[in-house]
Design a protein around this motif. Structure first.
Motif: not given
Length: 382
Positions: A176-180, A182-189, A196-198, A272-273
């Motif tokens: 969770f500390v490193h949750a961000n 892969h943020r861009d890839a997960v949002r794109q998926k 967008h505000v998720v 991603a949120m």
């Protein structure tokens, strides 16, 4: 051992006791039935000894429960434990009764959530309250995952306050500390664009989880900010009815359902949120709340049970009265439109709660409690 917070808490505690302290541990559980998925089948138990009792099931069934208690008794006699630590309503009832009767030196029970609540009939609520009061007399100490659980149990006259100790439910915080990461890839998926505000919610699509309230609020939120998207993580029996209502409100393109996901995917989904929302009507202390804060995300939560112990109004998020969909919508609109506020609250939550919710911290405190009870020379409480 379905996929759930109490189950993960139990597994991590058992593994820590073996790996960090060299204790001999036996995990006794029933079959993992239901749509939530199974923790043990994922191999997360490693070499931990596990005994699955076929008759140890959730629902009340006198003949099966009697058979389960006999199996528990046999396991205790073979293993000869110094400590029996029980979890959940059924496991807690049968396990405490048998362990006490077998004169196990330390009998501990964890309260993850009370089995009685205002949304039951009065008869059912009183029945479960009396069951818990009876079971509380068959253990030495009780662990609450939040101060609110202690307050609830004491107010219901289940046991005196001195019998309880709060130990927050631990987890592996590093993902969770490193949750961000892969943020861009997960949002794109999942089809989210940069603007967008998720707003995410992690919960079974089930009764008392408040998804319908969120849909009601979503209509107002989207009306004021068309860039908002809602990410619902989890699955359950209410999925068809929720989708139908979302369609009727014209919100279909604003909601994404992930379905059931393995626990290993939850951190990246939180990454991603932009905001996490929690609208359950009852829950000891939902793990999603500290998980989101550790990931640096602000939270909006109903003021139920232990939520207020991590949802600190205007510091880590917004705490609102249960079922107040108007205030829910206003809080979500405010956060959706204020990125600096989201970052400020997220940083505050991460600094406050990362160390507090490490599973190693939890296990250290639990094992200290075991030692206190074992060292006590006082007679058994009644």
């Amino acid at each position: 051992m379905i996929i759930g917070g109490a189950q993960e808490n139990t597994l991590l505690n058992c593994l820590d006791l073996v790996r960090d302290y060299g204790d001999d541990v036996l995990l006794i559980t029933g079959p993992s039935v239901g749509p939530e998925g199974d923790l043990l089948s994922q191999g997360r138990a490693g070499d931990l000894p596990v005994r699955i009792l076929p008759n140890l099931l959730r629902s009340i069934h006198p003949s099966r429960d009697w058979a389960a208690s006999r199996s528990i008794r046999q396991a205790i006699r073979e293993f000869k434990p110094d400590v029996v630590h029980t979890h959940s309503a059924k496991g807690g009832m049968l396990g405490r009764y048998v362990a006490w009767d077998e004169q196990v030196p330390a009998v501990i029970h964890s309260v993850h959530g009370a089995p009685f609540h205002p949304y039951q009939s009065a008869v059912a609520r009183e029945f479960f309250r009396r069951c818990e009061k009876w079971a509380a007399k068959h253990c030495h100490r009780m662990i609450s995952v939040a101060d609110a659980m202690t307050d609830l149990m004491v107010k219901a006259n289940v046991a005196p306050r001195e019998k309880f100790q709060t130990i927050y439910s631990g987890m592996d915080v590093e993902p969770f500390v490193h949750a961000n990461d892969h943020r861009d890839a997960v949002r794109q998926k999942w089809g989210f664009e940069n603007h967008h505000v998720v707003i995410g919610k992690i919960a079974r699509l089930f009764h008392l989880k408040g998804h319908d309230d969120l849909v009601t609020a979503a209509a107002e939120v989207v009306g004021q900010n068309a860039n908002v998207r809602f990410l619902l993580v989890g699955d359950g029996i209410l999925r068809p009815s929720l989708k139908k209502r979302i369609d009727e409100l014209g919100l279909t393109h604003h909601f994404v359902f992930t379905g059931l996901v393995p626990p290993t995917e939850v951190p990246s989904l939180i990454g991603a949120m932009d905001v996490l929302v929690h609208t359950s009507y009852r829950e000891g202390l939902a793990r999603a709340l500290p998980q989101a804060l550790i990931a640096g995300k602000p939270i909006v939560s109903y003021d139920v049970d232990g939520a207020r112990e991590v949802t600190i109004d205007d510091l880590t998020g917004f705490l609102i009265p249960a079922q107040d969909t108007g205030q829910l919508a206003r809080s979500l609109v405010q956060l959706a439109g204020d990125e600096p506020m989201r970052r400020r609250m997220g940083r505050e939550g991460q600094s406050r709660f990362t160390d507090q919710f490490r599973h190693q911290t939890m296990t250290k405190e639990i094992r200290h409690l075991y030692g206190e009870v074992l060292a006590s020379k006082s007679p058994r409480p009644v």
